[in-house]
Design a protein around this motif. Structure first.
Motif, mmCIF file in Angstrom:
data_model
loop_
_atom_site.group_PDB
_atom_site.id
_atom_site.type_symbol
_atom_site.label_atom_id
_atom_site.label_comp_id
_atom_site.label_asym_id
_atom_site.label_seq_id
_atom_site.Cartn_x
_atom_site.Cartn_y
_atom_site.Cartn_z
ATOM 1 N N ILE A 260 -8.342 17.317 -91.625
ATOM 2 C CA ILE A 260 -7.899 18.698 -91.875
ATOM 3 C C ILE A 260 -7.244 19.210 -90.591
ATOM 4 C CG2 ILE A 260 -8.668 21.040 -92.448
ATOM 5 C CD1 ILE A 260 -9.162 19.300 -94.826
ATOM 6 N N TYR B 52 -6.473 21.979 -89.180
ATOM 7 C CA TYR B 52 -6.915 23.136 -88.389
ATOM 8 C C TYR B 52 -8.375 23.042 -87.940
ATOM 9 C CZ TYR B 52 -8.060 24.357 -93.224
ATOM 10 O OH TYR B 52 -8.497 24.325 -94.502
ATOM 11 N N MET C 205 -21.304 25.461 -93.276
ATOM 12 C CA MET C 205 -20.194 25.861 -92.409
ATOM 13 C C MET C 205 -18.902 25.985 -93.190
ATOM 14 S SD MET C 205 -17.678 23.727 -90.462
ATOM 15 C CE MET C 205 -16.955 22.155 -90.794
ATOM 16 N N THR D 51 -15.871 29.285 -92.236
ATOM 17 C CA THR D 51 -15.186 28.629 -91.119
ATOM 18 C C THR D 51 -13.827 28.115 -91.553
ATOM 19 O OG1 THR D 51 -17.326 27.936 -90.326
ATOM 20 C CG2 THR D 51 -15.433 26.843 -89.351
ATOM 21 N N LEU D 52 -13.819 27.434 -92.689
ATOM 22 C CA LEU D 52 -12.544 26.885 -93.150
ATOM 23 C C LEU D 52 -11.549 27.990 -93.457
ATOM 24 C CD1 LEU D 52 -13.406 23.856 -95.469
ATOM 25 C CD2 LEU D 52 -12.443 23.829 -93.191
ATOM 26 N N LYS E 164 -10.416 29.505 -90.051
ATOM 27 C CA LYS E 164 -9.651 28.548 -89.234
ATOM 28 C C LYS E 164 -8.294 28.266 -89.883
ATOM 29 C CE LYS E 164 -13.159 26.338 -86.472
ATOM 30 N NZ LYS E 164 -12.594 26.085 -85.152
ATOM 31 N N GLU E 165 -8.303 28.188 -91.205
ATOM 32 C CA GLU E 165 -7.025 27.938 -91.890
ATOM 33 C C GLU E 165 -6.073 29.113 -91.687
ATOM 34 O OE1 GLU E 165 -3.966 27.653 -94.869
ATOM 35 O OE2 GLU E 165 -5.465 29.212 -94.885
ATOM 36 N N HIS F 144 -4.755 28.868 -88.262
ATOM 37 C CA HIS F 144 -3.832 27.723 -88.154
ATOM 38 C C HIS F 144 -2.468 28.056 -88.753
ATOM 39 C CE1 HIS F 144 -2.571 23.554 -87.996
ATOM 40 N NE2 HIS F 144 -2.297 23.581 -89.288
ATOM 41 N N ARG G 129 -1.497 23.581 -100.059
ATOM 42 C CA ARG G 129 -2.775 23.062 -99.556
ATOM 43 C C ARG G 129 -3.414 22.048 -100.493
ATOM 44 N NH1 ARG G 129 -6.314 28.027 -98.131
ATOM 45 N NH2 ARG G 129 -7.618 26.409 -97.205
ATOM 46 N N GLN H 145 -3.190 18.885 -100.398
ATOM 47 C CA GLN H 145 -3.754 17.754 -99.662
ATOM 48 C C GLN H 145 -5.190 18.068 -99.220
ATOM 49 O OE1 GLN H 145 -2.368 16.686 -95.711
ATOM 50 N NE2 GLN H 145 -2.108 14.578 -96.420
ATOM 51 N N GLU H 146 -5.390 19.298 -98.774
ATOM 52 C CA GLU H 146 -6.751 19.679 -98.372
ATOM 53 C C GLU H 146 -7.717 19.587 -99.552
ATOM 54 O OE1 GLU H 146 -4.844 23.069 -95.767
ATOM 55 O OE2 GLU H 146 -6.936 23.498 -96.281
ATOM 56 N N ILE I 111 -8.502 16.002 -99.962
ATOM 57 C CA ILE I 111 -9.422 15.500 -98.929
ATOM 58 C C ILE I 111 -10.849 15.956 -99.216
ATOM 59 C CG2 ILE I 111 -10.032 15.622 -96.479
ATOM 60 C CD1 ILE I 111 -6.983 15.973 -95.911
ATOM 61 N N LEU I 112 -10.984 17.245 -99.496
ATOM 62 C CA LEU I 112 -12.325 17.785 -99.747
ATOM 63 C C LEU I 112 -12.953 17.138 -100.982
ATOM 64 C CD1 LEU I 112 -11.656 21.538 -98.930
ATOM 65 C CD2 LEU I 112 -13.014 19.933 -97.579
#
Lengths: 218, 382
Positions: free
Chosen positions: A95, A97, B1, B5-6, B9-10, B13, B281, B283-284, B287-288
Motif C-alpha cells: 500500500i 501510503y 489499526m 489509520t488507513l 494516511k490515504e 498521501h 483505489r 488495487q488497494e 490487496i486488502l
C-alpha cells in the motif's frame, strides 16, 4: 495436502475463449517446496491465484486440507486466506501510503494487535528492513519492497506461501535473500509454491512442475 | 489499526485528490445553498414588489346599478366631485394616480357617443408623475375614431354638444373598443353639458395602498375608503390582481423546476467523484482482499473517507453559500434582504447528513462491486 481436480479457468475475450488453466489436476503434499516453471502466459500466475483462493476456477475443485475453497462463502474464504495462506506478488503490491512496518502489519488481519506488532518487528529485523521500517514503498529499492512483501506474507504464520515471480525484479543478492527466507519457512514445515521462469529457485525445490499453455506437463 | 489509520494516511498521501473532492462537494453545496437562499429571497422579494405596486381600484357611486355597470362599464349614478379631493387628502392611503371622470351616453348627430369629462389627474403631494390619461383643456375635445368617421369631423373643427362648443384638437386612432365612440372633454364641460355640476361618475385609483399592514390589503382599502367616501363602492380591477398572482406563481414555479435540477446535478457531481475515487483505489481493494480482509472492513474504509469528504465539504459549502448569499444577496434583493438573506440553519443539519450520505452511497456501490470480484481479478485489472 493441496489438491486440484480438473481445474479450468477460462477468460472470454473479443477473440474467443482463452483457457489460462486447462483441466489441471495435481496434488502437493504438506511441507513441500514446489517450483512451477514455464514461459510467460503458461498459466503459472493463474494456478497460484487459484490455489490462493483468490480466483474462482471456471470448473474443477481446489481443496486444501480437505477444505473445498470455492464452496466457501466469500467471507469464509477471506478468513481462510488470512489464516492459512501468505502470498507474495511479483509487483509487491504494497500500500503506497503505509510505511514498511504498517504494510507488514497489514498481513496479520486475524492476529491480536500486540502479537502482530511483536511478530512484525521480528520479521522486519530478520529481513534486514529495520532501518527502513518508517519508509514508504516509494522510498525503497525493489529488493526492499519484496522483502517487505515477504514479511507481510509470513506475518500470520501461514501454512502455505505462494509466491508469484518473487525474484523477477530483484538483483542476485536480494534474490538470494528472499529465497533463503522462503526456504527457512519451508524448513519449519511450511508449504511453498513459487511460480518462476528463472532457474534461481530450483536448488531449493523438492518438486518442480512445468507448465505450458495452461496445462501441466508430465 | 486498519480503518482510521488507513483513511487518514490515504487522505494525506493523496491530499490533492482529497482537497479536490472536498472542493467539489463544497462547490455543489455552495451552489445549492446559494440557490436555495436566492429562491426564498426571490419569492419573497417578488411578492413584496408586487405588493408595492399597489392595487388598481375603481370607485363608483354606491347606488349605481352594478349589473348595468358590469355590462357597460359606465356607472349610471354619480357622486360628488369632492370625493376626489377627500381621497387625495387621506393621509393613510397612498396612490400614484387618482383620476375622476363623468360619463354618460348622449346623442350626437346621427349617433350615440359616450361623453367623458376628465378631471385633472391628482398625484401624491410632492410627487410629480406623468399623467397616464388625457388632460383635456376646457372648451376642447378629443374624439374617437368612429365619431370622426361617422360625423366627418376633422381636427380644428368645433363641435356643438348640446349648446356647448368644443374645439376638436385631436382625433384618436382606431381602438376597436368603446374609445372609438368616446368624446373626451374637460370635466367642467361635461358637467355643464349633462347638467350635473359638481358630479363625477367614478374615480380610478392606480397603485393604491393602505399603510396599515394586513393579510388582505384590498379588504383594508375597501374599509378605509368606505370610511372616507361613505356613498361610494370600491371595486378592484381584477386583471392587475391576476397578473400579480401569476407573477408570484411564475417565480415560485421557476425555482420549483430549477431546484430539483440543482440538487440532482450536485448529487451526481458528488457521486461521480466518489465513484472515481473508488476506481482509482481498486488495487488497494484487491490487496486488502488478497490479505484476507473481508467486505465490511473494506467498505468501512471507503465509506469513512467518503463520509469525511462529504462532511467537510458540506460544512464548508454551507458556510461559503451563506457568505455569498449574505454578500451579494442584498444587492439583488434590495427590499427583503434584511429579513430573508439570513443563514438557513435548518438546512445545515440536512446538508451535513445528506452530502456525506450521498458520497458514502456513491462510494459504497462501486466498492462493493470491486469487493465482490475475486482479488486476482481486481489486481489483474490494474
Amino acid at each position: 495436502m493441496i489438491a486440484l481436480e480438473h481445474v479450468t479457468r477460462s477468460y472470454q475475450t473479443p477473440r474467443g475463449r482463452i483457457d489460462a488453466l486447462a483441466d489441471v489436476s495435481l496434488a502437493i503434499d504438506k511441507g513441500r517446496f514446489v517450483v512451477v516453471c514455464g514461459p510467460s502466459g503458461s498459466g503459472k500466475t493463474t494456478l497460484l491465484m487459484t490455489i490462493a483462493a483468490m480466483l474462482r476456477p471456471t470448473a474443477g475443485t481446489v481443496r486444501i486440507h480437505d477444505a473445498d475453497l470455492y464452496a466457501m462463502s466469500i467471507r469464509r474464504r477471506a478468513r481462510y486466506r488470512a489464516a492459512n495462506i501468505g502470498f507474495v506478488f511479483q509487483m509487491f503490491h504494497l500500500i503506497p501510503y503505509l510505511n514498511v512496518a504498517e504494510n507488514v502489519r497489514l498481513g496479520g488481519s486475524l492476529l491480536p494487535a500486540a502479537r502482530k506488532k511483536h511478530r512484525a518487528d521480528e520479521l522486519i529485523e530478520q529481513l534486514g528492513l529495520s532501518s527502513r521500517r518508517t519508509h514508504l514503498p516509494a522510498e525503497l529499492s525493489a529488493g526492499e519492497k519484496q522483502r517487505a512483501a515477504v514479511a507481510r506474507a509470513l506475518l500470520s504464520d501461514p501454512d502455505i506461501i505462494l509466491a508469484d515471480e518473487p525474484t523477477g525484479n530483484l538483483d542476485p543478492a536480494n534474490e538470494t535473500a528472499v529465497l533463503t527466507r522462503l526456504s527457512k519457512f519451508h524448513r519449519k514445515g511450511g508449504t511453498v509454491i513459487i511460480a518462476t521462469h528463472g532457474p534461481a529457485a530450483s536448488p531449493f525445490a523438492d518438486q518442480t512442475l512445468q507448465m505450458a499453455n495452461g496445462r501441466l506437463l508430465e | 489499526m486498519i480503518t482510521p489509520t488507513l483513511i487518514f494516511k490515504e487522505i494525506r498521501h493523496r491530499l490533492m485528490n482529497f482537497l479536490l473532492a472536498v472542493l467539489a462537494v463544497v462547490t455543489a453545496v455552495t451552489l445549492y445553498i446559494g440557490f436555495y437562499t436566492a429562491s426564498l429571497a426571490a419569492e419573497r422579494e417578488t411578492a413584496r414588489l408586487m405588493l408595492s405596486m399597489g392595487y388598481n381600484l375603481r370607485i363608483i357611486a354606491a347606488d349605481a346599478d352594478m349589473d348595468r355597470f358590469l355590462l357597460t362599464g359606465v356607472p349610471d349614478a354619480t357622486m360628488p366631485q369632492e370625493y376626489l379631493q377627500q381621497l387625495a387628502d387621506a393621509g393613510h392611503i397612498s396612490y400614484n394616480h387618482l383620476m375622476a371622470d363623468l360619463q354618460q351616453e348622449i346623442p350626437l348627430g346621427d349617433m350615440t357617443v359616450l361623453l367623458t369629462g376628465l378631471a385633472p389627474e391628482v398625484c401624491p403631494p410632492g410627487k410629480k408623475t406623468p399623467p397616464i390619461t388625457f388632460q383635456v383643456a376646457p372648451g376642447q375635445a378629443y374624439i374617437g375614431h368612429r365619431i370622426a368617421q361617422t360625423l366627418g369631423i376633422n381636427e380644428g373643427q368645433t363641435l356643438d354638444v348640446r349648446g356647448t362648443p368644443l374645439k376638436v384638437v385631436r382625433t384618436l386612432a382606431e381602438s376597436g373598443a368603446v374609445d372609438d365612440i368616446r368624446l373626451h372633454c374637460h370635466i367642467a364641460d361635461a358637467q355643464a353639458i349633462l347638467n350635473l355640476p359638481g358630479r363625477i361618475s367614478q374615480i380610478q385609483a392606480v397603485d393604491c395602498l393602505c399603510f396599515e399592514t394586513s393579510a388582505d390589503p384590498v379588504q383594508v382599502l375597501r374599509t378605509e375608503i368606505g370610511r372616507i367616501l361613505p356613498r361610494a363602492r370600491v371595486l378592484q380591477v381584477k386583471s392587475i390582481a391576476d397578473a400579480r398572482t401569476r407573477q408570484r406563481q411564475m417565480v415560485r414555479n421557476l425555482f420549483a423546476v430549477i431546484m430539483p435540477f440543482i440538487v440532482l446535478a450536485c448529487g451526481v457531481w458528488i457521486a461521480v467523484l466518489a465513484v472515481t475515487n473508488v476506481r482509482d483505489r481498486r488495487q488497494e481493494i484487491g490487496i486488502l482482499r488478497a490479505l484476507g480482509y473481508h467486505s465490511p472492513t473494506i467498505a468501512t474504509l471507503f465509506l469513512g473517507k467518503a463520509a469525511l469528504t462529504g462532511l467537510i465539504g458540506a460544512a464548508l459549502g454551507f458556510a461559503a453559500g451563506t457568505l455569498l448569499a449574505l454578500r451579494f444577496g442584498p444587492g439583488v434583493f434590495k427590499i427583503t434582504a434584511r429579513t430573508i438573506i439570513t443563514p438557513q440553519w435548518p438546512l445545515l443539519g440536512w446538508i451535513l447528513i445528506i452530502a456525506p450520505l450521498l458520497a458514502a452511497v456513491a462510494s459504497f456501490i462501486p466498492a462493493m462491486i470491486a469487493v465482490a470480484y475475486d482479488p486476482a481479478v481486481t489486481l489483474r485489472e490494474e
